[in-house]
Design an enzyme around this catalytic site. Sequence first.
Site, PDB file in Angstrom:
ATOM      1  N   SER A 141      36.286  47.733  43.261  1.00  0.00           N
ATOM      2  CA  SER A 141      37.114  48.802  43.835  1.00  0.00           C
ATOM      3  C   SER A 141      36.869  48.874  45.342  1.00  0.00           C
ATOM      4  O   SER A 141      37.152  47.900  46.053  1.00  0.00           O
ATOM      5  CB  SER A 141      36.820  50.112  43.103  1.00  0.00           C
ATOM      6  OG  SER A 141      37.799  51.075  43.393  1.00  0.00           O
ATOM      7  N   HIS A 183      42.760  47.933  41.752  1.00  0.00           N
ATOM      8  CA  HIS A 183      43.524  48.759  40.783  1.00  0.00           C
ATOM      9  C   HIS A 183      45.006  48.400  40.932  1.00  0.00           C
ATOM     10  O   HIS A 183      45.873  49.274  40.938  1.00  0.00           O
ATOM     11  CB  HIS A 183      43.324  50.261  41.055  1.00  0.00           C
ATOM     12  CG  HIS A 183      41.901  50.726  41.020  1.00  0.00           C
ATOM     13  ND1 HIS A 183      41.243  51.015  39.849  1.00  0.00           N
ATOM     14  CD2 HIS A 183      41.000  50.933  42.016  1.00  0.00           C
ATOM     15  CE1 HIS A 183      39.995  51.407  40.119  1.00  0.00           C
ATOM     16  NE2 HIS A 183      39.827  51.350  41.426  1.00  0.00           N
ATOM     17  N   GLU A 210      42.586  46.009  37.511  1.00  0.00           N
ATOM     18  CA  GLU A 210      41.378  46.585  36.928  1.00  0.00           C
ATOM     19  C   GLU A 210      40.789  45.639  35.870  1.00  0.00           C
ATOM     20  O   GLU A 210      41.508  44.867  35.243  1.00  0.00           O
ATOM     21  CB  GLU A 210      41.694  47.943  36.288  1.00  0.00           C
ATOM     22  CG  GLU A 210      42.071  48.973  37.341  1.00  0.00           C
ATOM     23  CD  GLU A 210      42.380  50.345  36.771  1.00  0.00           C
ATOM     24  OE1 GLU A 210      42.300  50.528  35.541  1.00  0.00           O
ATOM     25  OE2 GLU A 210      42.710  51.241  37.568  1.00  0.00           O
TER      26      GLU A 210
END
Lengths: 298, 298
Positions: A141, A183, A210
Amino acid sequence: MTAQAAQADQLASSHGHLVIIGGGEDKERDMAILKRFVELCGGPSAKIVVVTAASAVCARMWETYDRAFRDLGVTRHVHLHLMTRHDANDEDLIRDVLDADGIFMTGGDQKRLLAIIGGTALDAEMHAALKLRGACIGGTSAGASAMSGHMLAQGRAELHPEKGSVSLGAGLGFLHKVVIDQHFSERQRLSRLLSVVAQNPYLQGIGIDEDTALVVERGVGIEVVGEGAVTIVDGRAMSTNVAEIADHATPELIDVRLHLLPAGSRYGLPGADDRDARRIPPPLLEFLENITKRNPIS
Amino acid sequence: MTAQAAQADQLASSHGHLVIIGGGEDKERDMAILKRFVELCGGPSAKIVVVTAASAVCARMWETYDRAFRDLGVTRHVHLHLMTRHDANDEDLIRDVLDADGIFMTGGDQKRLLAIIGGTALDAEMHAALKLRGACIGGTSAGASAMSGHMLAQGRAELHPEKGSVSLGAGLGFLHKVVIDQHFSERQRLSRLLSVVAQNPYLQGIGIDEDTALVVERGVGIEVVGEGAVTIVDGRAMSTNVAEIADHATPELIDVRLHLLPAGSRYGLPGADDRDARRIPPPLLEFLENITKRNPIS
């Protein structure tokens, strides 16, 4: 060969890996991505440093990864708890990085991460670990976005690409001429990545889903691991009117090249010693050469 | 020149237009798209036939468009109410199409629309109206999808392109070698369009946003009208493993060309008599030549 000798052997032959994770990686079931990260660090006996500086809830982050790495049999993982740039320059505090086999950056906010560690002794030691010792750098992330030299700092995910909707910052620079978003499919970020590429055709966009990782072995090749896909957006041959339109307007984009690499994809540089990697499709060659480049320590 | 003479003049010089709308067009405020449709039909005195056969709630559809066209000053619009193929072959019932200046197909379900009108006398009359009389054919949502020869009949919008997730059917064939999707950005349908193109690289994908129209003037050029954008996905140069993977797996796609044409974009064929259209970017030339082609009546 003992396990330790095997590990030493693996590290000596390693060119250094990046494990760039799109967030939301499985930490409880088969943990395919974290397992791969541990393997690339040299296996369960590897020393792994977890950097939680991107997150405002460091202790909770550490708990999560402490448990996950323990469940994978890792015994020598430690928490590098940094609150300030002073901490990231404190040689005592960062000593564990000097002989780490792997360094893992958690999620949070990439701007916070860079504000704390960018340009510090820790930053320099991470580059040395990758480039001189063949260590493995992982990030998920925010920790993934932070890996490139130009970092996607902030931007709304609009329905359409929009001029001026995304801002870049200076990232850690393990990769160059790319920008990384995470994401990616789950948060519908193609428009946002196209916004970056429209205004920065110098950069190729990398969108990572993800529970999916782009694994880069320097000088050798790349691999996609996990459940989703990696999307690459290449605007170098594009024509656009972005320079002429107003802020917040949608640019015309003609001839953006898009590549979708599902999990399981492997590509090796021509001549690289990785016999089971497939040959590289010509449109990906330059991308592959760029992201596997063994950039020197700067 | 009287208004009627001017209209006759416009129609005589018209090559026939398609107004392909991504659904959700404004029907109450400035109605930019419907206004454009009326103009291309020849203005408020034009005769416009509204085909509601895609919808299971025909009467409500007609009410909506009856009001919208009235608000735009149209006086000669009529409802073509068809429930069966028998209706669509009934020469009395479809008589209004014979001298219509415009035909508008509402939303609903494109499979229903084709099941009722595909291959009927109405279908043939619509082709004659466009190609012999230079009439304007409009369609929104299901009415847009129905316009191409290969019609996107059904498909989930998955996070990623998926083999076997989309099925095509036979559409009305006003356009060939393309497939049209609508509500495109709003319903995040790029993956679905990539699924089509991955398995059907012969077809170029056209994704049209809500309140946005792709206006095609046969033999002349195209224009994007409204609020959003038109996305074109061209897989002809792509390489993919789609033939080798299992159903529901995500294919590798290398070198898909993507074009984003925001509202306001205009492109004319080289030499076409449309002086204010911009020149055509080379990567769009073949696409433009294809969709503006004056296909004969088959």
